[in-house]
Design a protein around this motif. Structure first.
Motif, PDB file in Angstrom:
ATOM      1  N   SER A   3      38.682  31.247  63.286  1.00 31.44           N
ATOM      2  CA  SER A   3      38.698  32.140  64.433  1.00 31.44           C
ATOM      3  C   SER A   3      37.430  31.871  65.197  1.00 31.44           C
ATOM      4  N   SER A   4      37.296  32.432  66.368  1.00 32.96           N
ATOM      5  CA  SER A   4      36.079  32.196  67.131  1.00 32.96           C
ATOM      6  C   SER A   4      35.463  33.495  67.569  1.00 32.96           C
ATOM      7  N   CYS A   5      34.149  33.529  67.673  1.00 31.17           N
ATOM      8  CA  CYS A   5      33.416  34.679  68.152  1.00 31.17           C
ATOM      9  C   CYS A   5      32.134  34.145  68.760  1.00 31.17           C
ATOM     10  N   PRO A   6      31.432  34.919  69.590  1.00 29.88           N
ATOM     11  CA  PRO A   6      30.286  34.382  70.304  1.00 29.88           C
ATOM     12  C   PRO A   6      29.110  34.095  69.396  1.00 29.88           C
ATOM     13  N   ASP A   8      26.314  32.598  70.868  1.00 29.18           N
ATOM     14  CA  ASP A   8      25.366  33.082  71.854  1.00 29.18           C
ATOM     15  C   ASP A   8      26.139  33.156  73.161  1.00 29.18           C
ATOM     16  N   ARG A   9      25.480  33.556  74.250  1.00 31.34           N
ATOM     17  CA  ARG A   9      26.183  33.782  75.493  1.00 31.34           C
ATOM     18  C   ARG A   9      26.884  32.518  75.981  1.00 31.34           C
ATOM     19  N   GLY A  10      28.198  32.667  76.244  1.00 25.51           N
ATOM     20  CA  GLY A  10      28.957  31.584  76.815  1.00 25.51           C
ATOM     21  C   GLY A  10      29.386  30.504  75.831  1.00 25.51           C
ATOM     22  N   ARG A  11      28.992  30.604  74.574  1.00 22.44           N
ATOM     23  CA  ARG A  11      29.357  29.585  73.592  1.00 22.44           C
ATOM     24  C   ARG A  11      30.067  30.239  72.405  1.00 22.44           C
ATOM     25  N   PRO A  12      31.325  29.874  72.155  1.00 19.76           N
ATOM     26  CA  PRO A  12      32.040  30.467  71.014  1.00 19.76           C
ATOM     27  C   PRO A  12      31.533  29.907  69.700  1.00 19.76           C
ATOM     28  N   ARG A  13      31.541  30.721  68.683  1.00 19.91           N
ATOM     29  CA  ARG A  13      31.172  30.276  67.342  1.00 19.91           C
ATOM     30  C   ARG A  13      32.398  30.326  66.465  1.00 19.91           C
ATOM     31  N   GLU A  14      32.744  29.218  65.846  1.00 18.29           N
ATOM     32  CA  GLU A  14      33.892  29.197  64.957  1.00 18.29           C
ATOM     33  C   GLU A  14      33.453  29.494  63.529  1.00 18.29           C
ATOM     34  N   PHE A  15      34.326  30.189  62.777  1.00 16.83           N
ATOM     35  CA  PHE A  15      34.031  30.467  61.378  1.00 16.83           C
ATOM     36  C   PHE A  15      35.331  30.521  60.599  1.00 16.83           C
ATOM     37  N   ASP A  16      35.210  30.354  59.318  1.00 12.22           N
ATOM     38  CA  ASP A  16      36.358  30.399  58.416  1.00 12.22           C
ATOM     39  C   ASP A  16      36.738  31.864  58.197  1.00 12.22           C
ATOM     40  N   THR A  17      37.821  32.276  58.813  1.00 14.13           N
ATOM     41  CA  THR A  17      38.213  33.691  58.780  1.00 14.13           C
ATOM     42  C   THR A  17      38.485  34.163  57.354  1.00 14.13           C
ATOM     43  N   GLU A  18      39.220  33.356  56.575  1.00 18.34           N
ATOM     44  CA  GLU A  18      39.566  33.779  55.217  1.00 18.34           C
ATOM     45  C   GLU A  18      38.322  33.913  54.348  1.00 18.34           C
ATOM     46  N   LEU A  19      37.380  32.984  54.490  1.00 17.74           N
ATOM     47  CA  LEU A  19      36.125  33.079  53.734  1.00 17.74           C
ATOM     48  C   LEU A  19      35.341  34.321  54.149  1.00 17.74           C
ATOM     49  N   ALA A  44      26.793  39.451  54.280  1.00 22.60           N
ATOM     50  CA  ALA A  44      27.758  38.842  53.366  1.00 22.60           C
ATOM     51  C   ALA A  44      28.661  37.833  54.067  1.00 22.60           C
ATOM     52  N   MET A  45      29.055  38.154  55.302  1.00 19.66           N
ATOM     53  CA  MET A  45      29.992  37.308  56.041  1.00 19.66           C
ATOM     54  C   MET A  45      29.286  36.180  56.791  1.00 19.66           C
ATOM     55  N   ASN A  46      27.939  36.246  56.799  1.00 16.09           N
ATOM     56  CA  ASN A  46      27.151  35.252  57.532  1.00 16.09           C
ATOM     57  C   ASN A  46      27.517  35.240  59.016  1.00 16.09           C
ATOM     58  N   LEU A  47      27.686  36.452  59.556  1.00 16.64           N
ATOM     59  CA  LEU A  47      28.013  36.639  60.966  1.00 16.64           C
ATOM     60  C   LEU A  47      27.108  37.708  61.552  1.00 16.64           C
ATOM     61  N   THR A  48      26.832  37.614  62.835  1.00  8.73           N
ATOM     62  CA  THR A  48      26.087  38.680  63.486  1.00  8.73           C
ATOM     63  C   THR A  48      26.987  39.902  63.630  1.00  8.73           C
ATOM     64  N   ALA A  49      26.383  41.058  63.818  1.00  5.50           N
ATOM     65  CA  ALA A  49      27.170  42.273  64.037  1.00  5.50           C
ATOM     66  C   ALA A  49      28.057  42.106  65.260  1.00  5.50           C
ATOM     67  N   GLY A  50      27.503  41.478  66.308  1.00  7.70           N
ATOM     68  CA  GLY A  50      28.289  41.253  67.523  1.00  7.70           C
ATOM     69  C   GLY A  50      29.505  40.389  67.268  1.00  7.70           C
ATOM     70  N   SER A  51      29.359  39.377  66.406  1.00  9.56           N
ATOM     71  CA  SER A  51      30.478  38.502  66.066  1.00  9.56           C
ATOM     72  C   SER A  51      31.557  39.262  65.301  1.00  9.56           C
ATOM     73  N   ILE A  52      31.125  40.156  64.424  1.00  9.70           N
ATOM     74  CA  ILE A  52      32.086  40.968  63.662  1.00  9.70           C
ATOM     75  C   ILE A  52      32.878  41.870  64.606  1.00  9.70           C
ATOM     76  N   TYR A  53      32.176  42.530  65.517  1.00 10.55           N
ATOM     77  CA  TYR A  53      32.859  43.419  66.465  1.00 10.55           C
ATOM     78  C   TYR A  53      33.783  42.633  67.386  1.00 10.55           C
ATOM     79  N   LYS A  54      33.342  41.435  67.772  1.00  8.02           N
ATOM     80  CA  LYS A  54      34.163  40.606  68.659  1.00  8.02           C
ATOM     81  C   LYS A  54      35.451  40.188  67.961  1.00  8.02           C
ATOM     82  N   ALA A  55      35.353  39.811  66.690  1.00  9.59           N
ATOM     83  CA  ALA A  55      36.514  39.314  65.950  1.00  9.59           C
ATOM     84  C   ALA A  55      37.415  40.430  65.426  1.00  9.59           C
ATOM     85  N   PHE A  56      36.817  41.576  65.017  1.00  9.39           N
ATOM     86  CA  PHE A  56      37.588  42.616  64.334  1.00  9.39           C
ATOM     87  C   PHE A  56      37.546  43.984  65.009  1.00  9.39           C
ATOM     88  N   SER A  57      36.881  44.105  66.122  1.00 10.87           N
ATOM     89  CA  SER A  57      36.785  45.352  66.905  1.00 10.87           C
ATOM     90  C   SER A  57      35.839  46.378  66.307  1.00 10.87           C
TER      91      SER A  57
END
Length: 200
Positions: A3-6, A8-19, A44-57
């Motif tokens: 899946s993808s989430c930001p 940084d500004r304007g650049r998506p970050r991809e991560f392994d959703t299942e992991l 634990a997820m190795n994601l920023t809080a903003g990335s978590i909210y972007k991906a999962f609301s």
């Protein structure tokens, strides 16, 4: 699966959703829904809080996604466990072995997401609480179906009340998971034999 989430500004970050979900699952299993903070999940997820909210609301949506994945994975593992045995009684024995192993050492200390959520049922909103209740009831119906299968193949006495016995079995397996949080349960055959006496 990605899946993808930001990043940084304007650049998506991809991560392994299942992991990421599996790592969040560990946090929710150990701490529960309310005690698990976004900071805990982010680490634990190795994601920023903003990335978590972007991906999962929000945390609630993340928990719902994790809960669905957890129950799906566990049900698949359990059904694979009983595929290799023939009778209803042997299936029930394998179910008990499955829960005994799940209550042992680090797996036991992490706890069961369903059981942990059941303990905090009154603090969950109605949708989450209903989801947990449904998961518990599916387990009970599954146990009852195995007892009835045993009665059909002759491995369980016909006089056993399948509904009452499945309730008692459910209490045993739920208790195993609770006890596993606080003590190093031994996955022993002696424990298994005692539990199976319900079906004698």
């Amino acid at each position: 699966m990605t899946s993808s989430c930001p990043k940084d500004r304007g650049r998506p970050r991809e991560f392994d959703t299942e992991l990421a979900l599996d790592n969040a699952m560990t946090v929710f299993r150990e701490k529960g829904f309310h005690a698990a903070s976004i900071s805990d999940l982010s680490q634990a997820m190795n994601l920023t809080a903003g990335s978590i909210y972007k991906a999962f609301s929000d945390k609630r949506t993340l928990f719902l996604t994790v809960f669905e994945r957890y129950t799906s994975l566990r049900n698949t593992q359990l059904r694979q466990q009983i595929e290799r045995v023939a009778t209803g009684r042997e299936c029930i024995a394998e179910v008990l072995r499955f829960y005994l192993r799940s209550s042992h050492e680090i797996e036991g200390r992490r706890g069961c997401l369903v059981v942990g959520s059941t303990v905090g049922l009154l603090t969950l909103d109605e949708e989450l609480a209903t989801l947990v209740r449904q998961a518990i009831m599916r387990n009970k119906l599954f146990l009852a179906s195995l007892i009835e299968r045993g009665q059909q193949d002759g491995s369980v006495p016909p006089g056993i009340d399948a509904q009452a016995a499945s309730s008692l079995m459910l209490w045993i397996v739920l208790g195993m998971r609770v006890a596993g949080k606080v003590e190093n349960n031994e996955a022993s055959e002696a424990t298994l034999k005692l539990a199976l006496k319900i079906l004698d």
